[in-house]
Scaffold this motif. Structure first.
Motif, PDB file in Angstrom:
ATOM      1  N   LYS A  69      46.337  25.917  48.790  1.00  0.00           N
ATOM      2  CA  LYS A  69      45.625  27.167  48.254  1.00  0.00           C
ATOM      3  C   LYS A  69      46.045  28.127  49.186  1.00  0.00           C
ATOM      4  O   LYS A  69      45.054  29.146  49.497  1.00  0.00           O
ATOM      5  N   ILE A  70      47.054  28.218  50.071  1.00  0.00           N
ATOM      6  CA  ILE A  70      47.376  29.219  51.048  1.00  0.00           C
ATOM      7  C   ILE A  70      47.957  30.204  50.335  1.00  0.00           C
ATOM      8  O   ILE A  70      48.979  30.021  49.682  1.00  0.00           O
ATOM      9  N   MET A 105      45.758  36.439  53.947  1.00  0.00           N
ATOM     10  CA  MET A 105      46.971  35.984  53.685  1.00  0.00           C
ATOM     11  C   MET A 105      47.603  36.211  51.963  1.00  0.00           C
ATOM     12  O   MET A 105      48.534  36.689  51.708  1.00  0.00           O
ATOM     13  N   ALA A 106      46.484  35.947  51.040  1.00  0.00           N
ATOM     14  CA  ALA A 106      46.415  36.086  49.722  1.00  0.00           C
ATOM     15  C   ALA A 106      47.041  37.605  49.340  1.00  0.00           C
ATOM     16  O   ALA A 106      47.639  38.002  48.594  1.00  0.00           O
ATOM     17  N   LEU A 113      42.940  47.221  42.864  1.00  0.00           N
ATOM     18  CA  LEU A 113      42.545  45.898  42.389  1.00  0.00           C
ATOM     19  C   LEU A 113      41.614  44.997  42.981  1.00  0.00           C
ATOM     20  O   LEU A 113      41.721  45.146  44.309  1.00  0.00           O
ATOM     21  N   THR A 114      40.968  44.403  42.399  1.00  0.00           N
ATOM     22  CA  THR A 114      39.915  43.338  42.823  1.00  0.00           C
ATOM     23  C   THR A 114      40.377  42.192  42.285  1.00  0.00           C
ATOM     24  O   THR A 114      40.288  42.145  41.086  1.00  0.00           O
ATOM     25  N   THR A 115      40.727  41.277  43.038  1.00  0.00           N
ATOM     26  CA  THR A 115      41.034  39.844  42.363  1.00  0.00           C
ATOM     27  C   THR A 115      40.249  38.817  43.291  1.00  0.00           C
ATOM     28  O   THR A 115      40.262  38.827  44.389  1.00  0.00           O
ATOM     29  N   TRP A 116      39.573  37.945  42.658  1.00  0.00           N
ATOM     30  CA  TRP A 116      39.055  36.799  42.770  1.00  0.00           C
ATOM     31  C   TRP A 116      40.044  35.537  42.970  1.00  0.00           C
ATOM     32  O   TRP A 116      40.667  35.277  41.888  1.00  0.00           O
ATOM     33  N   ILE A 117      40.188  34.740  43.912  1.00  0.00           N
ATOM     34  CA  ILE A 117      41.404  33.771  43.905  1.00  0.00           C
ATOM     35  C   ILE A 117      40.731  32.362  44.618  1.00  0.00           C
ATOM     36  O   ILE A 117      39.942  32.351  45.767  1.00  0.00           O
ATOM     37  N   TYR A 141      32.536  35.597  54.264  1.00  0.00           N
ATOM     38  CA  TYR A 141      34.281  35.137  54.720  1.00  0.00           C
ATOM     39  C   TYR A 141      34.793  35.417  53.079  1.00  0.00           C
ATOM     40  O   TYR A 141      34.125  35.990  52.232  1.00  0.00           O
ATOM     41  N   GLY A 142      36.011  35.732  53.355  1.00  0.00           N
ATOM     42  CA  GLY A 142      36.880  35.794  51.977  1.00  0.00           C
ATOM     43  C   GLY A 142      36.585  36.821  51.564  1.00  0.00           C
ATOM     44  O   GLY A 142      36.689  37.032  50.190  1.00  0.00           O
ATOM     45  N   ASP A 143      36.446  38.058  51.984  1.00  0.00           N
ATOM     46  CA  ASP A 143      36.514  39.354  51.140  1.00  0.00           C
ATOM     47  C   ASP A 143      37.326  40.232  52.015  1.00  0.00           C
ATOM     48  O   ASP A 143      36.748  40.729  53.351  1.00  0.00           O
ATOM     49  N   THR A 144      38.375  40.690  51.680  1.00  0.00           N
ATOM     50  CA  THR A 144      39.335  41.692  52.600  1.00  0.00           C
ATOM     51  C   THR A 144      38.871  42.873  52.671  1.00  0.00           C
ATOM     52  O   THR A 144      39.225  43.658  53.666  1.00  0.00           O
TER      53      THR A 144
END
Ligand code: FES
Ligand code: FES
Lengths: 154, 763
Positions: B249-250, B219-220, B208-212, B516-519
């Motif tokens: 938005k945590i 944490m998401a 799954l790739t999900t943009w949030i 940032y923000g890319d697991t």
């Protein structure tokens, strides 16, 4: 329905649903995603653009109502010589944080200054009352509009 | 000269100002080609039994791809109910992915409709026929405690979590004066300007790739992995530009989990963006405590004992909000030397939107209670509120100081902060003007409100918070990439982290990219919340850069055939040179060309830090209409060493405005049946530009010993200090008429009523 709308000077003809909002037209049909949508009650001003030079909340207007008109969005604001004075003042005064209100706020400010080139702080605040910002507390937005008005953007 | 501490304008701005940021709904991505849209059908009733759901008309509507309800989540490949986020919460309060038999708040999700385009979703949603038998709703958290109406009968109680406290009245025995009062810290909407949004696609590889739109991708991801019950390596979360979060938005909300799950079910990419009306009932709310305070002390101004009894409205399904009282407890005594503290809290479920973090999360509630209590005490003994505070402030020599609420304050100088703001406004002169207006019986009265606050930021290891990490890599072309586990949504990390790198390497800001923000790229990290970014993520960047310089020097020593100790960084050239021999030099870029030049560093904070400050608000209150207007607010907010005063003040401005908004205007309201009354921006009194003045900011810098930058957090401070200062000011304006307290928001109606009550209509 067919509409011919000039966006940032570029004219195209498109076939649109009669109920399509100008905001959605700009974003989905023209692919100009800077104009944001922040509410569904025409309260927040995130979607502000200029229609024939006047600032308008693009979520309150149907695309068909903009037929034959000139629409300006933040994407069309900077000239070949760089940022528009309002854009430059926004950067210099740190008038944006998350940036979501910013395109609408910049366009509302451009509209405000074209009507009143030398507004007082109170006039700026009243002029931007319909544009919400959650991040800046408006402090630096007011300063930026003043700075742009004073031409102190060098 | 070091770039640190200087006013640097943001490097992210030119793009934001010309093409706009790329928020989740703006994404143009090959992987999302042909995406369908999801629209949620939500309960219009606060509490009730679902007797039937008929989706047949919706399923046949134009453009409808699929319709999902609770029935579809059962069995193989289904979706389990989401348990409350913390193990100590009462069991039996799980949230089903779709409301099954019972709806528990207006906004509870009943069905999801997938359509080819967005407008079709709105049309089809109206065709879903749901029958609900209403049940009595619990709206007031005080009533929820009675357990007469239960949200979760199987749990047997509405109480989710308690901090038990023994209330022994003898601690007040030796007090000359004791004041008791109930105070409501009202429910607020976080209301980031960008609503929630996500997009999801499952690849051929089963990932799954999900943009949030979120504050912490890692944490998401953890939340999604748990909800979908898949292996961690099957999920990749990407955070696009995010238009504000403020705590709401945590993690990954239920909607985001459903979007991911449905995308898998239909085998197509899927997009979701909520409307504002949906946001105001669907996104978590903040605050919402009923506090009963009891404060006692002597007529000489010394406070001897303080009690705080909290009922936390947690909304329908227990989330982080139920834990907010723990933070309130830790900060209960604020800046004061109060040895006798009694605290109790009970967090309860009600038929309203769930409560979670909102700017400050538990600490503004603590500050509001103690700062109101100090004013109530001052009024009772007839002493000036500034004087009472000075008599009780912790002195600068006590740090580190362990409070009765269990916090360990690192450093501070509260009296200096208070003196700075009172000097700035010429406090005695203001009081004189106030006395004159009172003597004249002016219609418009002056109110002066003070608050002194301390807050906790950047919870360290001891609180179980994640350590923060950073990778700094110099490339052969002289550019730098920084990877950070923190996650900007307005704070200016691109500029700030670039400054930290540029300071030591001399590489210009515009050659540094912060990611940032890319697991997949950054598997670990704690995101941005709790004012932690600079003091943890920034420090990690700083330390990684320091180590990178050492590695570069060691390599340069070999190449230049010099002694490492003779080498220095020439920041003008982004190079390492031999001291005194500028012609012998090698640039960082050249070193990177020879061998990968990259350092990853993890920073372990020894503990949380405690920023503090003092605010003075000056209001005018029209005693005939009750309208209060903020004329001036002067603040000192000390968050240790300042990296960039431009960003620092920007955080304060936003925080102060949100504090003013709580004190004067904003409140989420429900009627007695649990119907939301403020679920649009036409109804929620969102603060506008005409309702605040420009702010007067003063500066103090008391570095923390806990990190090499000396930095504490500034993200929430403004909110924490401003709220009680403004509320105190409004009460102060009419205190000579006998008014002692006015609940927030101090609307004209409330102020007017308070005056009438105090004067028996004689004012
Ligand atoms: S989106 Fe147009 S006013 Fe809010
Ligand atoms: S900058 Fe975030 S809403 Fe204005």
């Amino acid at each position: 329905m067919k509409v011919e709308i000039a966006v940032n000077g570029e004219k195209t003809t498109d076939d649109v649903e009669p109920r399509l909002l100008l905001a959605h037209y700009l974003r989905e049909v023209r692919g100009l995603k800077a104009t944001n949508i922040g509410c569904d009650t025409s309260s927040c001003g995130a979607c502000t653009v200029l229609v024939d030079g006047e600032s308008v909340k693009s979520c309150t207007v149907l695309a068909v109502q903009a037929d034959g008109r000139q629409v300006s969005t933040v994407e069309g604001l900077a000239g070949d010589d760089g940022l528009h004075p309002v854009q430059r003042a926004f950067q210099q005064e740190h008038a944006l944080q998350c940036g979501f209100c910013t395109p609408g706020m910049v366009m509302a400010s451009v509209g405000l200054l074209s009507e009143n080139p030398h507004p007082t702080e109170q006039e700026i605040r009243e002029g931007l009352e319909g544009n919400f910002c959650r991040c800046t507390g408006y402090h630096n937005i007011v300063r930026a509009v003043r700075r742009a008005a004073e031409g102190a953007d060098a | 000269m070091s770039i640190l501490g200087t006013r640097v304008v943001r490097t992210e701005d030119p793009l934001f100002l010309t093409r706009g940021a790329t928020y989740t709904d703006d994404l143009v991505d090959e992987r999302l080609r042909g995406a369908a849209y999801v629209t949620f059908v939500r309960s219009p009733i606060a509490h009730g039994r679902i007797t039937s759901i008929d989706t047949s008309a919706a399923a046949g509507a134009p453009g409808v791809v699929a319709v999902f309800t609770a029935a579809d989540t059962e069995g193989d490949g289904g979706l389990s109910p989401l348990p409350p986020p913390l193990p100590m919460f009462t069991k039996g309060m799980d949230r089903p992915p779709f409301a099954k038999d019972t709806v528990r708040f207006v906004g509870d999700i009943i069905a999801a409709i997938v359509t080819e385009d967005r407008y079709q979703g709105e049309d089809a949603a109206e065709l879903v026929d749901v029958d609900i038998d209403p049940l009595p709703a619990v709206v007031d958290p005080r009533k929820a405690l009675d357990d007469e109406v239960l949200l979760f009968p199987e749990a047997g109680t509405n109480t989710i979590f308690t901090i038990p406290g023994e209330f022994d009245d003898s601690v007040f025995d030796d007090c000359d004066v004791v004041v008791t009062r109930e105070i409501v810290n009202q429910r607020l909407a976080a209301a980031p300007m960008e609503v929630r949004a996500s997009a999801a696609v499952w690849g051929e590889d089963g990932r799954l790739t999900t943009w949030i739109s979120n504050q912490a991708a890692q944490m998401a991801k953890a939340a999604l992995v748990a909800a979908l019950a898949v292996d961690a390596d099957k999920v990749r979360v990407i955070t696009p530009d995010t238009g504000g979060g403020f705590g709401a938005k945590i993690g990954a909300d239920l909607e985001v989990c459903l979007v991911a799950w449905i995308a898998g079910k239909i085998g197509r990419p899927l997009r979701w963006v909520e409307t504002r009306s949906e946001n105001l009932v669907g996104m978590t709310h903040g605050r919402d405590q009923v506090q009963t305070i009891k404060i006692g002390g002597n007529r000489d101004g010394k406070v001897l004992a303080y009690r705080l009894d909290v009922i936390q409205d947690s909304g329908a399904y227990p989330l982080f909000g139920a834990l907010l009282p723990a933070l309130t407890f830790s900060m209960a005594t604020g800046v004061y030397a109060i040895d006798r503290l009694q605290f109790r809290s009970r967090s309860v479920a009600t038929n309203k939107t769930s409560v979670a973090a909102y700017r400050g999360a538990g600490r503004p509630e603590a500050a509001a209670a103690i700062e109101r209590a100090m004013d109530l005490f001052a009024a009772e003994i007839g002493m000036d509120p500034v004087e009472v505070r000075h008599r009780n402030l912790l002195p600068p020599e006590v740090f580190p100081y362990k409070t009765k609420g269990g916090s360990l304050y690192d450093s501070g100088d509260y009296a200096a902060a208070l003196k700075m703001v009172t000097d700035e406004v010429d406090y005695p002169k203001l009081r004189q003007e106030q006395a004159e207006r009172r003597a004249r019986g002016d219609v418009v009265q002056l109110g002066i409100g003070v608050s002194v606050y301390v807050e906790v930021t950047g919870g360290g290891d001891e609180s179980g918070a994640p350590k923060e990490n950073a990778t700094v890599e110099v490339h052969p072309d002289g550019t730098v990439t920084v990877l950070t586990g923190t996650s900007p949504h307005g704070q200016g990390h691109q500029t700030a982290w670039s400054m930290l790198v540029s300071d030591q390497l001399g590489i210009p800001l515009d050659r540094i990219t912060v990611k940032y923000g890319d697991t997949d790229l950054i598997p670990e990290g704690g995101g941005t919340m709790g004012s932690r970014s600079l003091q943890q993520g920034g420090v990690a960047v700083h330390e990684a850069t320091t180590e990178l310089v050492q590695i570069a020097k060691a390599r340069a020593a070999e190449l230049l055939e010099a002694n490492v100790d003779d080498l220095v960084v020439d920041t003008d050239r982004a190079a390492i040179t031999v001291a005194g021999v500028p012609t012998t030099a090698i640039t960082f870029a050249q070193l990177a060309e020879k061998e990968k030049l990259s350092v990853r560093k993890v920073f372990t904070a020894p503990g949380a830090t405690f920023p503090f400050g003092a605010h003075i608000a000056i209001v005018e209150v029209d005693t005939e209409s009750g309208k209060a207007e903020l004329r001036r607010i002067v603040t000192v907010d000390d968050a240790g060493t300042i990296l960039n005063p431009l960003l620092f003040d920007g955080q304060r401005h936003g925080g102060i405005a949100q504090g003013v908004a709580q004190a004067l205007y904003e409140e989420v309201l429900y009627d007695d049946d649990g119907n939301p009354l403020t679920s649009t921006f036409a109804a929620y009194p969102f603060l506008s530009a005409t309702e605040v003045p420009s702010f007067d900011l003063l500066r103090m810098q008391t570095p923390t010993p806990y990190n090499p930058l000396g930095a504490k957090g500034i993200g929430e401070a403004g909110t924490i200090g401003a709220t009680p200062a403004v509320q105190n000011a409004v009460v102060d304006a009419v205190s000579h008429l006998g008014v002692r307290h006015i609940e927030m928001p101090t609307t004209p109606e409330r102020v007017w009523t308070a005056i009438q009550d105090a004067t028996g209509g004689q004012a």
